[in-house]
Structures are given as C-alpha cells and as structure tokens.
Design a protein around this motif. Structure first.
Motif, PDB file in Angstrom:
ATOM      1  N   PHE A   1       0.934  -1.191  -0.134  1.00 55.19           N
ATOM      2  CA  PHE A   1      -0.099  -0.097   0.107  1.00 55.19           C
ATOM      3  C   PHE A   1       0.948   1.239  -0.073  1.00 55.19           C
ATOM      4  O   PHE A   1       0.690   2.111  -0.808  1.00 55.19           O
ATOM      5  N   VAL A   2       2.046   1.235   0.887  1.00 51.44           N
ATOM      6  CA  VAL A   2       2.837   2.329   0.922  1.00 51.44           C
ATOM      7  C   VAL A   2       3.374   2.467  -0.383  1.00 51.44           C
ATOM      8  O   VAL A   2       3.638   3.707  -0.756  1.00 51.44           O
TER       9      VAL A   2
ATOM     10  N   LEU B   1       1.550   4.238  -2.986  1.00 48.10           N
ATOM     11  CA  LEU B   1       1.197   5.601  -2.633  1.00 48.10           C
ATOM     12  C   LEU B   1       2.235   6.513  -3.111  1.00 48.10           C
ATOM     13  O   LEU B   1       2.149   7.441  -3.791  1.00 48.10           O
TER      14      LEU B   1
ATOM     15  N   ARG C   1      -0.562  11.050  -1.978  1.00 51.22           N
ATOM     16  CA  ARG C   1      -1.464  11.102  -0.961  1.00 51.22           C
ATOM     17  C   ARG C   1      -2.751  10.224  -1.305  1.00 51.22           C
ATOM     18  O   ARG C   1      -2.838   9.914  -2.184  1.00 51.22           O
ATOM     19  N   LEU C   2      -3.449   9.773   0.114  1.00 51.86           N
ATOM     20  CA  LEU C   2      -4.406   9.017   0.056  1.00 51.86           C
ATOM     21  C   LEU C   2      -5.870   9.838   0.301  1.00 51.86           C
ATOM     22  O   LEU C   2      -5.804  10.343   1.456  1.00 51.86           O
TER      23      LEU C   2
ATOM     24  N   TRP D   1      -4.142   1.131   8.350  1.00 56.22           N
ATOM     25  CA  TRP D   1      -4.117   2.499   9.016  1.00 56.22           C
ATOM     26  C   TRP D   1      -3.155   3.447   9.299  1.00 56.22           C
ATOM     27  O   TRP D   1      -2.601   4.247   8.930  1.00 56.22           O
TER      28      TRP D   1
ATOM     29  N   VAL E   1      -0.450   4.526   6.553  1.00 51.08           N
ATOM     30  CA  VAL E   1      -1.075   5.520   5.585  1.00 51.08           C
ATOM     31  C   VAL E   1      -1.562   6.712   6.337  1.00 51.08           C
ATOM     32  O   VAL E   1      -1.712   7.671   5.746  1.00 51.08           O
TER      33      VAL E   1
ATOM     34  N   ARG F   1      -0.618  10.006   5.513  1.00 60.81           N
ATOM     35  CA  ARG F   1      -0.389  10.365   4.062  1.00 60.81           C
ATOM     36  C   ARG F   1      -1.969  10.650   3.537  1.00 60.81           C
ATOM     37  O   ARG F   1      -2.142  11.052   2.294  1.00 60.81           O
ATOM     38  N   VAL F   2      -2.725  10.818   4.520  1.00 61.03           N
ATOM     39  CA  VAL F   2      -4.412  11.083   4.189  1.00 61.03           C
ATOM     40  C   VAL F   2      -4.500  12.471   3.877  1.00 61.03           C
ATOM     41  O   VAL F   2      -4.175  13.176   4.761  1.00 61.03           O
TER      42      VAL F   2
END
Length: 245
Positions: free
Chosen positions: A115-116, A119, A123-124, A148, A151, A154-155
C-alpha cells in the motif's frame, strides 16, 4: 417503519430533499421520474451526511433527508427533527480503493508495505474520517485490515466522498477510498481493490421525513424512494437494497 410499494400520486406539490453526496446521480434520476409522474417539483441539495444533519437541526428547510449514516439519522431522531414513524433503511453500498486511470494491477490489501509503495510520494484521499460516513467507514476498514498506521500520515481529507474521488481524478491524490457507486461514475479512475464488507460497519442509507417537512407530499416521496421504480434506478447506479445483503 414505512412500507414502500406504492407508486407516485397522480399529482404532487413541491418537495425539498437533502441527500448524501454519494447519492447525487441516483437521486436526480429518481426525482426526475417523480416529477414526470406527478407534476410536482423536487429541489435537491447534496452534502456530507454530518453537514446535512447539522443543517436540519439548525432549521434548514428540508422535507426529506437521505443520509449515508444510521448514526446521523439517529441523531436527528433524538433531537426531535424527524416526523414520527416516517423513516426507513433504504440502500447499501461498498468501499473500494481507487487510483488514476493510469494505475495498473490490483492492490493487495493484506500488505501494508505494498500500500505504501503504491502511494509513493502521493496522498490517500478520503472523506473526513471523524465526521463523514464514507471517511468513518474507510478508516475503520483500514484499521481492521492493519493498514491505517502505515498510511495515516499520508491521508488528505475532503468534506464529502465526491470530493475525495475528485482529488484522485485530477491526480491531486494518488489513491483514494470511496464508495463503489462513486467509482463507477468517474472515468478518470480505476478500481484497484475492493474492501471486504466485514472490515467495516454495514453501510446503510436511511431516509426520513423531517419534522418541518411533515406533509403529504413529503411522505409520498419517501414511499416512492422505496418503490420498484426507484429501487430499479438505485440498483442501476450500483447501490444494494436493504434486505438483499
């Protein structure tokens, strides 16, 4: 609880509907059918469910509200802002992870490192994680999937789920977590993962007549929302129906 098998009345007056942003395309189509069948007029207003609930509590002139959150509808009920006995659970939805149209390959939601990596430096995008249902559901899902913490910093948050979708569509965010129904209306994104429904609380859209809108046309419109005509429109837009889960 309102039964919903009746068709629209032969003639209706004006109805003002406040609805969750994720419903905007579907509710517009339902409203157009209502107007064509009854000659009445429907005024629509869209926002995040939390904003709608606060607006109604502050006296905004909504006749019918359709939210993406049972909790926010409960809040309206508890504050005395709903007409007695004029509420129903209407629709369901799912969450997906989306990327830009150039994204290739599915995202493995069992791997925080992947996931990272997907990205990158981006951003998420999510709806407000402490107030807007789409954001609340999405955060719960990422927490339950063990993603969670990897990330959270990064939200980037938006006032509603359509705003989060737009951030990905214009490449202001690399990935986003949105409703599946929103993803299907935006051609500039790709769905790269479907979030398991067991990872978050059930996504249910309740509808109700407000205390200030407690009149015959509003009640008739609420029934119409659960009619076969409207249900066909909602499912055509990708929503599930309560009872079909």
């Amino acid at each position: 609880m309102v039964a919903g098998t009746l068709v629209a009345p032969a003639h209706a007056g004006d109805v003002t509907v406040f609805a969750a942003a994720s419903l905007s395309d579907a509710i517009r189509d339902v409203a157009e059918m209502w107007e064509s069948q009854t000659g009445g007029d429907v005024t629509l207003s869209f926002a995040g469910s939390s904003a709608i609930a606060r607006q109604v509590q502050a006296g905004a002139p909504a006749d019918v509200v359709v939210l993406a959150s049972v909790e926010w509808m409960d809040a309206l009920d508890q504050s005395g802002d709903l007409a007695p006995g004029a509420r129903l659970d209407l629709l369901t939805n799912r969450l997906v992870v989306v990327g830009g149209w150039h994204e290739e390959g599915d995202l493995d939601l069992t791997s925080a490192s992947e996931f990272v990596e997907r990205l990158g430096r981006g951003r998420l995008a999510m709806a407000l994680v402490d107030a807007v249902p789409a954001g609340i559901y999405a955060r719960a899902a990422l927490e339950n999937l063990g993603l969670w913490e990897a990330v959270a910093d990064r939200v980037v948050q938006s006032d509603n789920v359509r705003g989060a979708l737009a951030l990905v569509a214009v490449r202001a965010a690399t990935l986003g977590v949105v409703y599946a129904t929103d993803a299907q209306v935006e051609r500039r994104i790709e769905v790269i993962a479907e979030i398991p429904v067991a990872a978050h609380p059930p996504i249910v859209y309740p509808a109700a007549v407000t205390r200030g809108g407690d009149h015959a046309d509003a009640h008739a419109f609420l029934v119409f929302l659960n009619s076969p005509f409207a249900r066909a429109i909602f499912t055509g837009h990708g929503f599930g129906l309560v009872g079909d889960r």
